[in-house]
Write a protein that holds these residues in place. Structure first.
Motif, PDB file in Angstrom:
ATOM      1  N   ARG A 140       0.846  -1.194   0.000  1.00  0.00           N
ATOM      2  CA  ARG A 140       0.000   0.000   0.000  1.00  0.00           C
ATOM      3  C   ARG A 140       0.882   1.245   0.000  1.00  0.00           C
ATOM      4  O   ARG A 140       2.051   1.189   0.375  1.00  0.00           O
ATOM      5  N   ARG A 141       0.312   2.361  -0.369  1.00  0.00           N
ATOM      6  CA  ARG A 141       1.045   3.621  -0.343  1.00  0.00           C
ATOM      7  C   ARG A 141       1.401   3.992   1.096  1.00  0.00           C
ATOM      8  O   ARG A 141       0.625   3.755   2.023  1.00  0.00           O
ATOM      9  N   ARG A 145      -4.220   8.447   0.079  1.00  0.00           N
ATOM     10  CA  ARG A 145      -4.846   9.631  -0.492  1.00  0.00           C
ATOM     11  C   ARG A 145      -6.137   9.940   0.271  1.00  0.00           C
ATOM     12  O   ARG A 145      -6.853   9.033   0.700  1.00  0.00           O
ATOM     13  N   THR A 146      -6.442  11.213   0.394  1.00  0.00           N
ATOM     14  CA  THR A 146      -7.687  11.597   1.066  1.00  0.00           C
ATOM     15  C   THR A 146      -8.894  11.395   0.159  1.00  0.00           C
ATOM     16  O   THR A 146     -10.015  11.281   0.643  1.00  0.00           O
ATOM     17  N   GLY A 151     -14.168   4.442  -9.744  1.00  0.00           N
ATOM     18  CA  GLY A 151     -13.719   3.776 -10.956  1.00  0.00           C
ATOM     19  C   GLY A 151     -12.227   3.545 -11.020  1.00  0.00           C
ATOM     20  O   GLY A 151     -11.730   2.999 -12.009  1.00  0.00           O
ATOM     21  N   SER A 152     -11.501   3.925  -9.976  1.00  0.00           N
ATOM     22  CA  SER A 152     -10.048   3.710  -9.962  1.00  0.00           C
ATOM     23  C   SER A 152      -9.740   2.222  -9.785  1.00  0.00           C
ATOM     24  O   SER A 152     -10.260   1.572  -8.883  1.00  0.00           O
ATOM     25  N   VAL A 153      -8.892   1.705 -10.659  1.00  0.00           N
ATOM     26  CA  VAL A 153      -8.446   0.312 -10.573  1.00  0.00           C
ATOM     27  C   VAL A 153      -7.145   0.315  -9.793  1.00  0.00           C
ATOM     28  O   VAL A 153      -6.226   1.080 -10.105  1.00  0.00           O
ATOM     29  N   ALA A 154      -7.050  -0.538  -8.769  1.00  0.00           N
ATOM     30  CA  ALA A 154      -5.953  -0.404  -7.816  1.00  0.00           C
ATOM     31  C   ALA A 154      -5.415  -1.756  -7.375  1.00  0.00           C
ATOM     32  O   ALA A 154      -6.061  -2.793  -7.515  1.00  0.00           O
ATOM     33  N   LEU A 155      -4.199  -1.703  -6.806  1.00  0.00           N
ATOM     34  CA  LEU A 155      -3.518  -2.885  -6.294  1.00  0.00           C
ATOM     35  C   LEU A 155      -3.079  -2.641  -4.857  1.00  0.00           C
ATOM     36  O   LEU A 155      -2.681  -1.533  -4.505  1.00  0.00           O
ATOM     37  N   ALA A 156      -3.115  -3.709  -4.051  1.00  0.00           N
ATOM     38  CA  ALA A 156      -2.568  -3.655  -2.694  1.00  0.00           C
ATOM     39  C   ALA A 156      -2.317  -5.076  -2.240  1.00  0.00           C
ATOM     40  O   ALA A 156      -3.236  -5.910  -2.250  1.00  0.00           O
ATOM     41  N   GLN A 172      -2.470   1.285  -4.614  1.00  0.00           N
ATOM     42  CA  GLN A 172      -1.729   1.825  -5.763  1.00  0.00           C
ATOM     43  C   GLN A 172      -2.670   1.904  -6.966  1.00  0.00           C
ATOM     44  O   GLN A 172      -3.223   0.888  -7.392  1.00  0.00           O
ATOM     45  N   LEU A 173      -2.841   3.088  -7.530  1.00  0.00           N
ATOM     46  CA  LEU A 173      -3.796   3.300  -8.621  1.00  0.00           C
ATOM     47  C   LEU A 173      -3.117   3.122  -9.971  1.00  0.00           C
ATOM     48  O   LEU A 173      -2.176   3.842 -10.303  1.00  0.00           O
ATOM     49  N   ILE A 174      -3.613   2.149 -10.749  1.00  0.00           N
ATOM     50  CA  ILE A 174      -2.992   1.873 -12.050  1.00  0.00           C
ATOM     51  C   ILE A 174      -3.901   2.177 -13.226  1.00  0.00           C
ATOM     52  O   ILE A 174      -3.447   2.170 -14.375  1.00  0.00           O
TER      53      ILE A 174
END
Length: 205
Positions: A140-141, A145-146, A151-156, A172-174
């Motif tokens: 994770r970051r 982010r606040t 619709g954000s596709v993300a990884l963790a 993490q937004l990819i």
């Protein structure tokens, strides 16, 4: 598997590995569809547990399920949902560095994998998608982010997810998708539910 009574009307099944929990969740659904599962109001999977809620006699059910075996999930089993994605996320360069590939390759790698919804949580419509190989797991970051756009596709860690609505987040937004993950006017409201297979299809920017 360990079975724990939760209050008077629920049973929690604990497993050592997430794969075992997902396989047993599928087995419970098969047995319920076949009429071979005692009445249960709700079956709720999580990372390494499955909760059976609305159970008449949790102790009796615990003794019954103890003898059940669940075959490993067939990768081809279950309906498939395709989610269109533009791989344009702000963390694309960071993920590419962690993976040891060029930023343009992140989308190709991510879209080549078939995922399965392991469980849902965090927000209505948010599915934790399993299937990402260990070598592609990312942290994770350090500073969440606040506000992460819907619709954000993300990884963790080992998971892929799609934010169904704007919210804080540390994944993490990819990329981004135009798919609607949660719509109360739709039946079912959630696009993704436990057990569904998911493929991301790459769109041009």
């Amino acid at each position: 598997m360990r079975a724990l009574e939760v209050g008077e009307r629920a049973l929690l099944l604990e497993f050592e590995r997430g794969e075992e929990a997902r396989a047993f969740h599928a087995e419970l659904l098969r047995r319920r569809a076949a009429g071979a599962l005692p009445r249960v109001r709700e079956i709720v999977p999580a990372e390494r547990t499955v909760l059976l809620d609305g159970v008449t006699d949790p102790a009796r059910l615990a003794a019954r399920v103890a003898g059940w075996a669940a075959p490993p999930l067939d990768a081809r089993e279950g309906p498939l949902v395709e989610v269109p994605v533009r791989y344009d996320g702000p963390d694309l360069d960071e993920v590419a560095a962690l993976w040891g590939v060029a930023p343009a390759e992140v989308g190709r790698v991510h879209a080549a994998i078939e995922y399965r919804v392991g469980f849902c949580g965090f927000a209505p419509g948010f599915g934790y998608l399993t299937g990402l190989p260990d070598r592609f797991a990312v942290p994770r970051r350090a500073a969440p982010r606040t506000a992460v756009p819907a619709g954000s596709v993300a990884l963790a860690g080992p998971y892929t997810g799609v934010y169904p609505r704007a919210s804080p987040g540390g994944w993490q937004l990819i990329g981004t998708t135009r798919a609607v993950l949660w719509d109360p006017a739709r039946e079912p409201a959630a696009l993704l539910s436990p057990g569904l297979r998911v493929r991301f299809t790459e769109e041009g920017v």
